[in-house]
Design a protein around this motif. Structure first.
Motif, mmCIF file in Angstrom:
data_model
loop_
_atom_site.group_PDB
_atom_site.id
_atom_site.type_symbol
_atom_site.label_atom_id
_atom_site.label_comp_id
_atom_site.label_asym_id
_atom_site.label_seq_id
_atom_site.Cartn_x
_atom_site.Cartn_y
_atom_site.Cartn_z
ATOM 1 N N HIS A 1 -1.393 9.999 -36.740
ATOM 2 C CA HIS A 1 -1.416 8.653 -37.295
ATOM 3 C C HIS A 1 -1.600 8.765 -38.811
ATOM 4 O O HIS A 1 -1.008 8.013 -39.575
ATOM 5 C CB HIS A 1 -2.603 7.861 -36.724
ATOM 6 N N HIS A 2 -2.462 9.692 -39.187
ATOM 7 C CA HIS A 2 -2.824 9.847 -40.592
ATOM 8 C C HIS A 2 -2.152 11.086 -41.158
ATOM 9 O O HIS A 2 -2.267 12.188 -40.612
ATOM 10 C CB HIS A 2 -4.345 9.910 -40.736
ATOM 11 N N ALA A 3 -1.442 10.903 -42.266
ATOM 12 C CA ALA A 3 -0.469 11.879 -42.745
ATOM 13 C C ALA A 3 -1.074 13.240 -43.047
ATOM 14 O O ALA A 3 -0.469 14.265 -42.775
ATOM 15 C CB ALA A 3 0.208 11.320 -43.996
ATOM 16 N N ARG A 4 -2.265 13.245 -43.605
ATOM 17 C CA ARG A 4 -2.819 14.515 -44.076
ATOM 18 C C ARG A 4 -3.515 15.297 -42.965
ATOM 19 O O ARG A 4 -4.023 16.397 -43.219
ATOM 20 C CB ARG A 4 -3.818 14.235 -45.201
ATOM 21 N N GLU A 5 -3.553 14.756 -41.775
ATOM 22 C CA GLU A 5 -4.343 15.385 -40.711
ATOM 23 C C GLU A 5 -3.487 16.424 -39.983
ATOM 24 O O GLU A 5 -3.164 16.318 -38.803
ATOM 25 C CB GLU A 5 -4.928 14.287 -39.809
ATOM 26 N N HIS A 6 -3.149 17.465 -40.738
ATOM 27 C CA HIS A 6 -2.135 18.435 -40.334
ATOM 28 C C HIS A 6 -2.468 19.147 -39.030
ATOM 29 O O HIS A 6 -1.577 19.467 -38.246
ATOM 30 C CB HIS A 6 -1.961 19.489 -41.431
ATOM 31 N N TRP B 1 -2.645 12.318 -48.578
ATOM 32 C CA TRP B 1 -2.174 10.977 -48.191
ATOM 33 C C TRP B 1 -2.532 10.677 -46.742
ATOM 34 O O TRP B 1 -2.502 11.550 -45.891
ATOM 35 C CB TRP B 1 -0.653 10.882 -48.392
ATOM 36 N N ARG B 2 -2.868 9.428 -46.489
ATOM 37 C CA ARG B 2 -3.329 9.017 -45.167
ATOM 38 C C ARG B 2 -2.387 8.008 -44.506
ATOM 39 O O ARG B 2 -2.074 8.111 -43.324
ATOM 40 C CB ARG B 2 -4.725 8.393 -45.326
ATOM 41 N N LYS B 3 -1.939 7.002 -45.260
ATOM 42 C CA LYS B 3 -1.237 5.851 -44.678
ATOM 43 C C LYS B 3 0.240 6.154 -44.457
ATOM 44 O O LYS B 3 0.714 7.252 -44.704
ATOM 45 C CB LYS B 3 -1.394 4.652 -45.627
ATOM 46 N N LEU C 1 -5.208 12.141 -31.667
ATOM 47 C CA LEU C 1 -5.739 13.302 -32.391
ATOM 48 C C LEU C 1 -5.864 12.994 -33.882
ATOM 49 O O LEU C 1 -4.907 12.527 -34.514
ATOM 50 C CB LEU C 1 -4.828 14.511 -32.172
ATOM 51 N N HIS C 2 -7.051 13.237 -34.396
ATOM 52 C CA HIS C 2 -7.333 13.024 -35.819
ATOM 53 C C HIS C 2 -8.161 14.194 -36.337
ATOM 54 O O HIS C 2 -8.682 14.995 -35.562
ATOM 55 C CB HIS C 2 -8.132 11.728 -36.016
ATOM 56 N N THR C 3 -8.286 14.274 -37.659
ATOM 57 C CA THR C 3 -9.299 15.116 -38.277
ATOM 58 C C THR C 3 -10.086 14.220 -39.219
ATOM 59 O O THR C 3 -9.540 13.252 -39.737
ATOM 60 C CB THR C 3 -8.687 16.276 -39.075
ATOM 61 N N ASN C 4 -11.362 14.514 -39.454
ATOM 62 C CA ASN C 4 -12.051 15.652 -38.896
ATOM 63 C C ASN C 4 -13.451 15.221 -38.503
ATOM 64 O O ASN C 4 -13.837 14.071 -38.729
ATOM 65 C CB ASN C 4 -12.128 16.794 -39.930
HETATM 66 ZN ZN LIG Z 1 -7.204 10.037 -38.703
#
Ligand SMILES: [Zn+2]
Length: 720
Positions: free
Chosen positions: A459-464, A519-521, A594-597
């Protein structure tokens, strides 16, 4: 395969109500094989907004999953160890049995076997490996099957003992002559092997380093195919036994395999002084040299052999097979679970150029994994595509899959197990990128009445790391299907959907930084401001913007958007989840986002601190707590209600539970919450294997419980 799968998707997608047109259109286009980018065309509102505010960048994943250009068969020649593999290769080389000669070489080193290969090919024979001190039983059996007219033992008693010779004699009887071809060292033994098999003059001779196996192996294959001998040299000087053999053979031309680091210019000069013209065929590394030899001498062969470039053991006996098939040997890395570059670029590019129809993989799965085997097929039949130059991870994080490598990896899983893996797009992002997903189940093309599970990432761009976690789950479900009965049961009895990257535009933008933008959005413009992007995980419509758990400011990191569902990415997720309502019943029972962190397991609600508000069933709440605790025991994360971290509103898991009664969790992956920085979301690629493997049991638990989540509190009676 494509066609059958597409038809089934169509059938499955006929069920949802007509309002789910976005997902339907995306899938229908996939079925027809047309460019998925065309899906964005019929939306004039979006087209206008795009033109006014931000021209779309060229989508990274624009093309549909392609059809194979032609059929490529793959076969594995492997045993439980190198000796068994040599038997399997011998059986494939001489299936009819009965050969004039068998060469027997030590499997403990590579030099004697490599020199023996072209000699065996020249004599119409086979090559088997033995332990130095005893003859393995399966090798003895193969010897008897081959019924050779004579046996040549490569090397002296230190390489292959007299005890082994006695065992050969006992197996074949006293009438079969056994001779040794041996010199004082590997160079002398190579010369002796050549002496025994090649006449006094030969137009062409190959010379390879005796210090390492890869170049001599690749040279041996092409030499065997064209009937030429191979001699070995020291990297920096030509050994006297090799000089003597070259003088005897009087070749017109000597081909040196490998670059100057493998065989020095001084050696080339010494060879030229003996009379022949010298040609060097090499690449930047072992993979490049094997490819260069294949292109130079066997450019049109439609069969290729592929061996690990890291270990010699499994390919040693294959040179006579290469000779018989007229096939080159290419090299690869052995495995790829978290290594996108499993097939090295020279090998990859040669497979694309050559488009072979048959690939023989040498050795068992420990030598070259099944994943790599089907990646080889995908490069050969054109279903995999070369990653674009950007955006990409920097070199120090190259074990993260970039967007194209991710799609390639999913396609490889589908090539490997088309019966278990189905690829589709749930829709497109604002900029027109496909949001790729896989369904994993037995009879995957059929929508069976099995409990369903959804796992989504990014969902969030930087959460590789979340992308790697999703890909890891695919690898477990496919790769362990045959070997792990628990995995097999879950794949057979569930339908698991994995969405690998919900926010592909943000991902591409994030990777465009140096190295990352943090970046997140998403990358949707906002009217009246230059601030870009909506937080997809605040854009779901349940209690959207209700409670201070999101921002109305377009420049905020958690901007909820101008309205619920304003982001195309969340609409695609909504449409997909709603499409799983079949005959009034939501099929998805458990879900993880799934997200971080933070190393946390979160459950609804996020919008309120109240544990059991009016819109939550108290039994569901107890079930949530029990499931979160059970999963946390396996991965060491902390279980808690989402709002205990901080209040969120309009997020995915609140919507999944409130609207669909799906038991929906957020995993916040490694690392734990530290000093706030972007690096928390971008751990080094060295941790990928450890931190994704860590969640194996928790994810399998979630899939298991999909038949009846209330089992977590011993209330399976609630599932009726
Ligand atoms: Zn997230």
């Amino acid at each position: 395969m494509r066609r059958g799968r597409g038809g089934a998707i169509l059938a499955a997608m006929r069920r949802p109500p007509a309002s789910q047109s976005a997902a339907f259109v995306g899938l229908a286009v996939l079925v027809l094989g047309g460019p998925l980018a065309a899906v964005s065309a019929p939306n004039p509102v979006r087209a206008a907004a795009t033109a006014a505010l931000e021209p779309p960048t060229r989508p990274v994943l624009a093309a549909a999953v392609p059809e194979p250009s032609h059929e490529v068969t793959s076969e594995r020649l492997g045993g439980t160890d190198r000796y068994g593999t040599s038997v399997a290769i011998s059986a494939r080389t001489v299936p009819e049995g009965g050969v004039p000669v068998v060469y027997l070489a030590s499997g403990a080193g590579f030099a004697d076997a490599l020199a023996a290969g072209p000699a065996a090919a020249r004599s119409g024979g086979a090559l088997l490996l033995t332990r130095p001190d005893r003859l393995p039983a399966n090798v003895a059996t193969e010897l008897v099957r081959l019924a050779p007219g004579r046996v040549v033992v490569a090397g002296g008693p230190a390489a292959v003992s007299e005890a082994v010779v006695d065992e050969v004699r006992a197996a074949l009887g006293p009438d079969v002559p056994i001779e040794r071809a041996a010199g004082p060292d590997r160079y002398g033994t190579a010369a002796a092997l050549v002496d025994g098999a090649f006449e006094a003059t030969t137009p062409l001779l190959f010379l390879a380093s005796g210090a390492g196996f890869p170049d001599a192996l690749a040279a041996g294959a092409v030499a065997a195919a064209i009937g030429a001998p191979v001699l070995l040299t020291r990297p920096d000087r030509l050994p006297p036994e090799t000089v003597r053999a070259i003088r005897r053979l009087r070749p017109e031309r000597v081909v040196i395999a490998g670059g100057p680091a493998a065989v020095s210019p001084a050696v080339a000069t010494a060879v030229a002084a003996l009379g022949p013209t010298v040609e060097r065929v090499g690449g930047a590394d072992r993979f490049g040299t094997a490819t260069a030899l294949a292109k130079r001498f066997l450019p049109d062969a439609s069969t290729v052999l592929v061996a690990s470039g890291l270990g010699f053991a499994d390919a040693l006996a294959a040179v006579p097979l290469a000779g018989r098939l007229g096939a080159p040997i290419l090299l690869t890395w052995p495995d790829s679970v978290s290594w996108p570059a499993s097939v090295p670029h020279p090998t990859r590019d040669e497979l694309r150029r050559r488009a072979p129809t048959s690939i023989l993989v040498l050795g068992g799965p420990a030598a070259v994994s099944e994943f790599v085997r089907y990646e080889l097929v995908g490069w050969a039949d054109g279903r995999l595509s070369v990653p674009p130059p950007e955006p990409d991870y920097p070199a120090f994080d190259s074990r993260y899959h970039n967007p194209t490598e991710l799609l390639n990896a999913v396609i490889v899983a589908a090539i490997w197990r088309p019966d278990l893996v189905d690829i589709f797009s749930i829709g497109t992002s604002y900029q027109g990128r496909d949001i790729w997903a896989a369904k994993v189940s037995d009879n995957v093309t059929v929508d069976e009445p099995e409990p369903e599970v959804l796992v989504d990432a990014l969902h969030h761009a930087r959460e590789h790391l979340t992308v790697e976690q999703a890909l890891y789950l695919l690898n477990v479900l496919v790769g362990d299907y045959e070997s792990d009965p628990a995995v097999r049961r879950l794949v057979d009895e569930r339908e698991v959907f994995i969405v690998f990257a919900l926010n592909p535009d943000g991902w591409a933008f994030d990777l465009g930084g140096s190295p990352y933008r943090g970046w997140r959005k998403n990358r949707q413009p906002n009217a009246g401001t230059s601030a870009v992007g909506t937080d997809p995980n605040r854009n779901y419509d349940y209690r959207w913007g209700c409670c201070g758990g999101s921002s109305g400011n377009p420049s905020a990191w958690n901007y909820r958007g101008p309205a619920p569902w304003s982001a195309p990415e969340t609409r695609a997720m909504r449409d997909f989840v709603e499409s799983r309502v079949v005959e009034g019943r939501q099929q998805i029972r458990t879900h993880v986002s799934l997200h971080t962190n933070g190393e946390l397991i979160l459950y609804p609600y996020g919008y309120t601190k109240v544990d059991v508000p009016a819109d939550m069933d108290p039994v569901d709440q107890r079930t949530y707590v029990a499931m979160a605790r059970a999963m946390a025991r396996t991965n060491g994360y902390r279980p808690m209600q989402s709002s205990d971290l901080y209040i969120t509103d309009g997020d995915q898991i609140d919507w999944m539970y409130a609207r669909h009664r799906i038991f929906s969790f957020t995993f916040e992956l490694y690392p734990t919450e530290q000093v706030s920085s972007h690096a928390d979301h971008e751990p080094p690629d060295e941790v990928i294997v450890r931190e994704t493997t860590r969640n194996r049991a928790a994810l399998l638990y979630l899939i298991d419980l999909a038949d009846c989540p209330y089992r977590a509190i011993g209330a399976s009676d609630r599932c009726g």
